[in-house]
Design a protein around this motif. Structure first.
Motif, mmCIF file in Angstrom:
data_model
loop_
_atom_site.group_PDB
_atom_site.id
_atom_site.type_symbol
_atom_site.label_atom_id
_atom_site.label_comp_id
_atom_site.label_asym_id
_atom_site.label_seq_id
_atom_site.Cartn_x
_atom_site.Cartn_y
_atom_site.Cartn_z
ATOM 1 N N ASP A 412 77.025 -24.458 9.508
ATOM 2 C CA ASP A 412 78.230 -24.001 10.195
ATOM 3 C C ASP A 412 77.939 -23.792 11.687
ATOM 4 O OD1 ASP A 412 80.484 -22.717 11.147
ATOM 5 O OD2 ASP A 412 80.679 -21.373 9.437
ATOM 6 N N PRO A 413 78.624 -24.511 12.575
ATOM 7 C CA PRO A 413 78.326 -24.401 14.013
ATOM 8 C C PRO A 413 78.583 -23.010 14.582
ATOM 9 C CG PRO A 413 80.318 -25.700 13.655
ATOM 10 C CD PRO A 413 79.690 -25.499 12.310
ATOM 11 N N GLU A 414 79.375 -22.193 13.878
ATOM 12 C CA GLU A 414 79.612 -20.817 14.344
ATOM 13 C C GLU A 414 78.309 -20.029 14.412
ATOM 14 O OE1 GLU A 414 82.488 -19.165 15.366
ATOM 15 O OE2 GLU A 414 83.230 -21.215 15.478
ATOM 16 N N HIS A 415 77.352 -20.396 13.575
ATOM 17 C CA HIS A 415 76.078 -19.670 13.517
ATOM 18 C C HIS A 415 75.040 -20.218 14.493
ATOM 19 C CE1 HIS A 415 76.940 -17.101 9.991
ATOM 20 N NE2 HIS A 415 77.752 -18.090 9.657
ATOM 21 N N LYS A 416 75.407 -21.237 15.274
ATOM 22 C CA LYS A 416 74.472 -21.766 16.265
ATOM 23 C C LYS A 416 74.407 -20.885 17.506
ATOM 24 C CE LYS A 416 74.598 -26.607 14.851
ATOM 25 N NZ LYS A 416 74.866 -28.003 15.248
ATOM 26 N N LYS A 417 75.324 -19.960 17.616
ATOM 27 C CA LYS A 417 75.286 -18.977 18.708
ATOM 28 C C LYS A 417 75.230 -17.596 18.075
ATOM 29 C CE LYS A 417 80.354 -18.981 19.186
ATOM 30 N NZ LYS A 417 80.661 -20.003 18.193
ATOM 31 N N VAL A 418 74.906 -16.575 18.875
ATOM 32 C CA VAL A 418 74.842 -15.204 18.351
ATOM 33 C C VAL A 418 76.225 -14.823 17.854
ATOM 34 C CG1 VAL A 418 74.391 -12.803 18.907
ATOM 35 C CG2 VAL A 418 72.943 -14.596 19.878
ATOM 36 N N CYS A 419 76.319 -14.493 16.566
ATOM 37 C CA CYS A 419 77.622 -14.238 15.958
ATOM 38 C C CYS A 419 77.669 -12.925 15.190
ATOM 39 C CB CYS A 419 77.996 -15.400 15.035
ATOM 40 S SG CYS A 419 76.758 -15.747 13.763
ATOM 41 N N GLN A 420 76.597 -12.144 15.243
ATOM 42 C CA GLN A 420 76.552 -10.881 14.518
ATOM 43 C C GLN A 420 76.629 -9.701 15.485
ATOM 44 O OE1 GLN A 420 72.913 -11.204 12.218
ATOM 45 N NE2 GLN A 420 73.834 -12.592 10.731
ATOM 46 N N ASP A 421 76.978 -8.552 14.948
ATOM 47 C CA ASP A 421 77.051 -7.323 15.745
ATOM 48 C C ASP A 421 75.640 -6.945 16.188
ATOM 49 O OD1 ASP A 421 77.499 -4.851 16.853
ATOM 50 O OD2 ASP A 421 78.032 -3.853 14.971
ATOM 51 N N MET A 422 75.401 -6.940 17.507
ATOM 52 C CA MET A 422 74.060 -6.648 18.028
ATOM 53 C C MET A 422 73.954 -5.220 18.564
ATOM 54 S SD MET A 422 72.596 -9.432 17.294
ATOM 55 C CE MET A 422 71.006 -9.279 18.097
ATOM 56 N N LYS A 423 74.889 -4.362 18.174
ATOM 57 C CA LYS A 423 74.895 -2.981 18.675
ATOM 58 C C LYS A 423 74.474 -1.973 17.611
ATOM 59 C CE LYS A 423 78.388 -4.031 22.167
ATOM 60 N NZ LYS A 423 79.742 -3.750 22.710
ATOM 61 N N GLN A 424 73.916 -2.477 16.527
ATOM 62 C CA GLN A 424 73.375 -1.608 15.482
ATOM 63 C C GLN A 424 71.947 -1.190 15.875
ATOM 64 O OE1 GLN A 424 74.899 -0.783 12.431
ATOM 65 N NE2 GLN A 424 76.798 -1.820 13.001
ATOM 66 N N PRO A 425 71.411 -0.115 15.253
ATOM 67 C CA PRO A 425 70.017 0.265 15.529
ATOM 68 C C PRO A 425 69.045 -0.865 15.179
ATOM 69 C CG PRO A 425 71.162 2.004 14.323
ATOM 70 C CD PRO A 425 72.078 0.819 14.322
ATOM 71 N N LEU A 426 67.914 -0.912 15.889
ATOM 72 C CA LEU A 426 66.899 -1.947 15.631
ATOM 73 C C LEU A 426 66.503 -2.017 14.160
ATOM 74 C CD1 LEU A 426 64.219 -1.812 18.496
ATOM 75 C CD2 LEU A 426 65.724 -3.719 17.912
ATOM 76 N N SER A 427 66.474 -0.871 13.487
ATOM 77 C CA SER A 427 66.033 -0.835 12.087
ATOM 78 C C SER A 427 67.015 -1.534 11.159
ATOM 79 C CB SER A 427 65.820 0.609 11.627
ATOM 80 O OG SER A 427 67.020 1.356 11.761
ATOM 81 N N HIS A 428 68.181 -1.910 11.638
ATOM 82 C CA HIS A 428 69.175 -2.572 10.795
ATOM 83 C C HIS A 428 69.085 -4.099 10.870
ATOM 84 C CE1 HIS A 428 72.087 1.111 10.509
ATOM 85 N NE2 HIS A 428 70.894 1.317 9.978
ATOM 86 N N TYR A 429 68.035 -4.605 11.480
ATOM 87 C CA TYR A 429 67.892 -6.063 11.639
ATOM 88 C C TYR A 429 66.570 -6.552 11.046
ATOM 89 C CZ TYR A 429 71.643 -5.533 15.074
ATOM 90 O OH TYR A 429 72.830 -5.231 15.686
ATOM 91 N N PHE A 430 66.606 -7.774 10.517
ATOM 92 C CA PHE A 430 65.364 -8.494 10.245
ATOM 93 C C PHE A 430 64.920 -9.095 11.580
ATOM 94 C CE2 PHE A 430 67.668 -8.986 6.119
ATOM 95 C CZ PHE A 430 66.811 -8.232 5.334
ATOM 96 N N ILE A 431 63.622 -9.041 11.856
ATOM 97 C CA ILE A 431 63.103 -9.469 13.152
ATOM 98 C C ILE A 431 62.081 -10.591 12.936
ATOM 99 C CG2 ILE A 431 61.936 -8.724 15.268
ATOM 100 C CD1 ILE A 431 62.913 -5.861 14.651
ATOM 101 N N ASN A 432 62.297 -11.705 13.590
ATOM 102 C CA ASN A 432 61.407 -12.862 13.471
ATOM 103 C C ASN A 432 60.031 -12.498 14.041
ATOM 104 O OD1 ASN A 432 60.426 -15.415 13.059
ATOM 105 N ND2 ASN A 432 61.868 -16.446 14.424
ATOM 106 N N SER A 433 58.996 -12.543 13.197
ATOM 107 C CA SER A 433 57.704 -11.945 13.569
ATOM 108 C C SER A 433 56.541 -12.884 13.276
ATOM 109 C CB SER A 433 57.498 -10.636 12.802
ATOM 110 O OG SER A 433 58.621 -9.795 12.962
#
Length: 932
Positions: A412-433
């Protein structure tokens, strides 16, 4: 162990031919998986989805008419897929991995495996037009005639040469009665959609794609048929529909419509190449011309086709005429599966007009608010013939161009750009590591190089590791301690990080600093970081009144240091802290016997410079003790690191606590140092617990890195993926090891049809066996244990150019937000290496409808022109679903809503009280159903 039943996937054929061996679905027992490296074992794959479809269901006994097939005896062989059991110490659930996909460098050459497969048309002629369908019907083919009471008769059906009637043989009827007049046919119906099919006892054993019915006569009788393959069924359905529409003038009509448009276009192209008007062009020019129009074709295949044509006509020389050019183009550049799809929507025309295309876009591709203007734009963009562009017609070539374009990519091309809420706390995200980012090979004696950081940062990695030790000339160096890996200067790494930190993502980068330096060289580290990174360093102290970490949005362009920090009451210029040597820690822990001892161990201590301590702000490294202690005492800016062995223990024994812990705190999981070959752990094992920083060895390709790369594509490849709401909300409870549906989450049914493949290359590491491959496809689902499953297609022998699989599978996805789909293409007749290509995509990024899946190599590079053609549809378990997630192929009737009812007790006072509760209960039911 042959199993006769649907088994979750439909084979390429309908009912098997008889006499001869029964074509059965073969169930493969999934054995014990290998761990992909030391210390990382895999447990037995326990899922109903592990069955392998490899043909079709056996036919029950048939009788009653002379010439009917006798009852078949199951003779299909069984086969078990073996997996290594030597590395099962951690007992992690999941899908067994094939060692050829997970390169380990030490793999012994395995015994060449053979798979059971069935092929109905090994030398069929490619169908590229309705006239080809008519000719094939005149030649005839074997079909199964289905009658009531589970009776099935094998008959040979053919179209009379005058195209006036359809006949079959043998039959006890008079030859003049064993036929149907074409003009009496009212309808040709695809699928199992008559009373005969529905009431038949073998309904579930018949492939939907191979079944069709001819409705004829004044009484609307039905002749219900099953072909040996979907291709044969398509030929008969297409040909009969043309005959119904145009009668005996069918071929005349075909000669005056779209075929002329295509021929005119090719003639014009040929004339432009024939600059001297000689009526012919050199063979090399003709070959290059066709290759330019279809880059995926192999040059030698085009040359061979021209030479075969010349031989058949006993022609000498290497010149190619216009007629020969057009004939070879028809043969090589027409994909039958796309042709049959076109005529399905074209109302028996050889092209799609704007209204046909609108119907296709809305019904199958899930496009909303489609207009004629949109259809015309697509025609103008993809139709190669000028005549088609002017008339608003999309030919088979234009339709093929459209379906193979990025517009019909499965992602889905919608996901080729940032499309999620990025204002949540850092702990609410999976982080590419990344783990041991500086290594480019194994972690015991492999070289260290700054290219490791460049590669990881360009791939969107947001957490890199720096293992820093004292170096010569008062310059700290980076390498893996206690090993023979080479060293790189700390300053050069910081330079590279400064240059590439925000190359692929503007969101915060975490530097995991494993510090083993003396105070003197720690001060040098501080000088380099302050001078080179400057204002990018985030050194602001955490707000003790807050409860959660700041958001990625608020930390854009910032670099966070994760390391040890001195306590607030330390007044000197230095102090002592516990060492964070992952390798030494593991060495100590494996020497102990009890897990309680592991948890209570105190590592050695070392001196930490205050200046370096002050660079650490919201990622202070602390040692984990136990969940209850953390819930009470741990600060939100403190980060714990878990060895994968320990993390696996908590994931299995305390899954609920682990998920709740990760709602507030960052958790970093790193691979066991026992993985001296730098193999990777399965990140899904820890993502399902909410662990944010799962450190991967980016230098080691294979299944696990495929999952990691695929997972982080879904949010513009920015390195941050928002976790499911059930893993973030304080009031929710989620157990990572659930084997059933997830409370509050509506399960989704994923329907995938593997239609065909295109331009499969020979496996990169295979031995000398020519360019021929015998491909088959695995569809794997990775996610929570309840979702893990895999299905496979049959093998297509000696066809890597355009193998037709035509097999459908269905998977129930209980937690869509954590699920991934992986397509893997393998060679069944391999020497040395079986891996052809793969593509991994998050479930949430799937586009429904007819899509192409671009294949990638073992190391993640795109394979030129290699793809799978698939159909995807998604519904929820109750048969509903969002319109854009639907396809015509799986449309289901909407079930009536069921409401709770009250039982009357005939005690007036009680009945009156509870009667008032009926409406609120109905309202609550409506609310719940509508939300789902």
């Amino acid at each position: 162990m042959a199993e006769f039943g649907s088994g979750g996937g439909t084979g390429g054929g309908g009912l098997p031919s008889s006499p001869g061996p029964v074509q059965g679905k073969v169930a493969f027992k999934a054995g014990d998986g290998e761990g992909g490296g030391g210390g990382g074992g895999r447990s037995r794959f326990d899922s109903a989805g592990s069955r392998v479809s490899n043909g079709d269901c056996a036919q029950p006994g048939a009788g009653g008419e002379p010439g009917s097939a006798p009852p078949a005896s199951p003779e299909s062989s069984s086969k078990e897929r073996g997996f290594s059991t030597s590395q099962q110490r951690e007992g992690k659930p999941g899908i067994p991995r094939r060692s050829s996909i997970i390169k380990d460098g030490t793999k012994q050459k395995r015994e060449r495996k053979k798979t059971v497969s069935f092929s109905s048309m090994p030398t069929e002629k490619k169908i590229s037009s309705a006239s080809d369908c008519i000719n094939a019907m005149v030649e005839g083919s074997e079909l199964k005639k289905v009658r009531s009471n589970s009776r099935v008769y094998h008959r040979y059906f053919l179209l009379d040469a005058d195209m006036q009637s359809l006949r079959w043989e043998p039959s006890k009827k008079d030859s003049e009665k064993a036929k149907i007049d074409i003009k009496s046919i009212k309808e040709v119906r695809t699928g199992k959609n008559t009373d005969i099919f529905r009431s038949n006892g073998i309904y579930d054993q018949i492939s939907e794609d191979c079944a069709f019915s001819i409705i004829y006569g004044e009484n609307y009788e039905s002749l219900d048929l099953v072909a040996n393959s979907a291709d044969i069924a398509n030929i008969w359905v297409t040909g009969l529909r043309y005959l119904i529409s145009y009668g005996k003038h069918t071929l005349d009509m075909l000669g005056t419509t779209q075929d002329n448009m295509r021929t005119s276009w090719l003639s014009q192209m040929f004339s432009e190449s024939d600059v001297d008007n000689l009526g012919h062009i050199p063979l090399c020019n003709a070959v290059q011309f066709i290759k330019d129009l279809n880059p995926g074709l192999k040059t030698n295949k085009i040359e061979l086709k021209f030479k075969e044509l010349h031989r058949s006509r006993e022609k000498a020389g290497t010149e190619v005429t216009k007629e020969e050019f057009i004939e070879v183009f028809h043969e090589l550049c027409t994909r039958p599966e796309i042709y049959f799809l076109l005529v399905q929507f074209s109302s028996n025309k050889e092209f799609l007009d704007t209204k046909d295309l609108m119907m296709f876009l809305e019904a199958e591709q899930g496009m909303a608010q489609v207009t004629e203007e949109i259809s015309l734009d697509i025609i103008q963009k993809y139709e190669p013939a000028k005549e088609g562009q002017e008339k608003g017609c999309l030919s088979i070539d234009g339709f093929t161009n459209y379906l193979t374009s990025p517009d019909c990519h499965i992602f889905d091309p919608e996901h080729k750009k940032v499309c999620q809420d990025m204002k949540q706390p850092l702990s609410h995200y999976f982080i590419n590591s990344s783990h041991n980012t500086y290594l480019i090979e194994d972690q015991f004696r492999g070289p260290s190089d700054i290219t490791g950081y460049i590669r990881a940062l360009k791939m969107g990695c947001r957490s890199v590791e720096l293992d820093v030790w004292d170096g010569p000339d008062n310059e700290p160096v980076i390498y893996t301690g206690h090993t023979m890996t080479s060293q790189i200067v700390f300053r050069s790494v910081i330079d590279i990080i400064n240059k590439y930190a925000f190359f692929a993502s503007e969101y915060p980068l975490i530097l995991c600093l494993e510090n083993h330096c003396s105070i003197k060289q720690q001060k040098v580290m501080v000088q380099h970081m302050k001078k080179i990174l400057g204002d990018k360093l985030h050194t602001q102290s955490p707000n003790i009144e807050e409860s959660y970490l700041p958001s990625p949005e608020s930390l854009k362009g910032k670099i966070l240091i994760k390391a040890k920090k001195l306590s607030a009451n330390c007044s000197g210029l230095e102090g002592d802290v516990t060492d964070e040597d992952e390798g030494a820690e593991m060495s100590q822990r494996v020497a102990k016997e009890g897990v309680e001892q592991q948890n209570s161990m105190t590592g050695k201590r070392f001196q930490l410079c205050k200046d370096l301590s002050e660079l650490v702000s919201i990622c202070k490294s602390v040692q984990f003790k136990e969940f209850q202690v953390s819930f009470q005492l741990q600060k939100y800016w403190e980060v714990c690191s878990f060895n994968e062995v320990l993390a696996s223990k908590y994931a299995n024994e305390n899954p609920g606590d682990f998920v709740n812990y990760n709602k507030r705190f960052l958790a970093r999981v790193f691979p066991s140092p026992m993985r001296i070959d730098s193999s990777n752990m399965n990140p899904q094992d820890f993502w399902k617990c909410g662990c944010q920083i799962v450190a991967m060895n980016f230098q080691t390709p294979g299944l696990m890195m495929d999952l990691n790369i695929g997972w982080f594509r879904q949010n513009g490849n920015c390195g941050y993926v928002l976790r499911p709401a059930i893993m973030r909300e304080e009031v929710s409870f989620f157990s990572a090891n659930t084997k059933d549906t997830v409370p509050g989450v509506s399960p989704q049914l994923l329907h995938i049809k593997i239609i065909s493949g295109q331009n499969f290359p020979k496996p990169k590491g295979s031995g000398a066996k020519g360019d021929v491959v015998d491909p088959y496809v695995y569809v794997e689902i990775h996610g929570i244990p309840a979702d893990c499953a895999e299905q496979r297609t049959k093998t297509m022998h000696q066809n890597g150019d355009n193998p037709i699989f035509d097999e459908s599978f269905e998977f129930q996805i209980n937690l869509p937000e954590l699920a991934m789909v992986r397509f893997v293409v393998l060679d069944d007749d391999y020497i040395g290496d079986e891996f052809i290509g793969q593509y991994t995509i998050p479930f949430e990024c799937l586009q429904t409808g007819y899509r192409h899946v671009p294949l990638q190599s073992l190391t993640g590079e795109s394979l030129a022109h290699a793809s799978l053609f698939v159909h995807v549809a998604i519904t929820n378990r109750r048969g509903g679903g969002k319109p854009h997630k639907r396809g015509l192929s799986v449309r289901k009737g909407k079930k009536s809503r069921e409401y709770a009812s009250m039982r009357t007790l005939w005690i007036k006072t009680i009945d009156e009280v509870f009667k008032n509760a009926l409406q609120p209960i109905r309202d609550a039911t409506d609310l719940r159903e509508n939300m789902q």
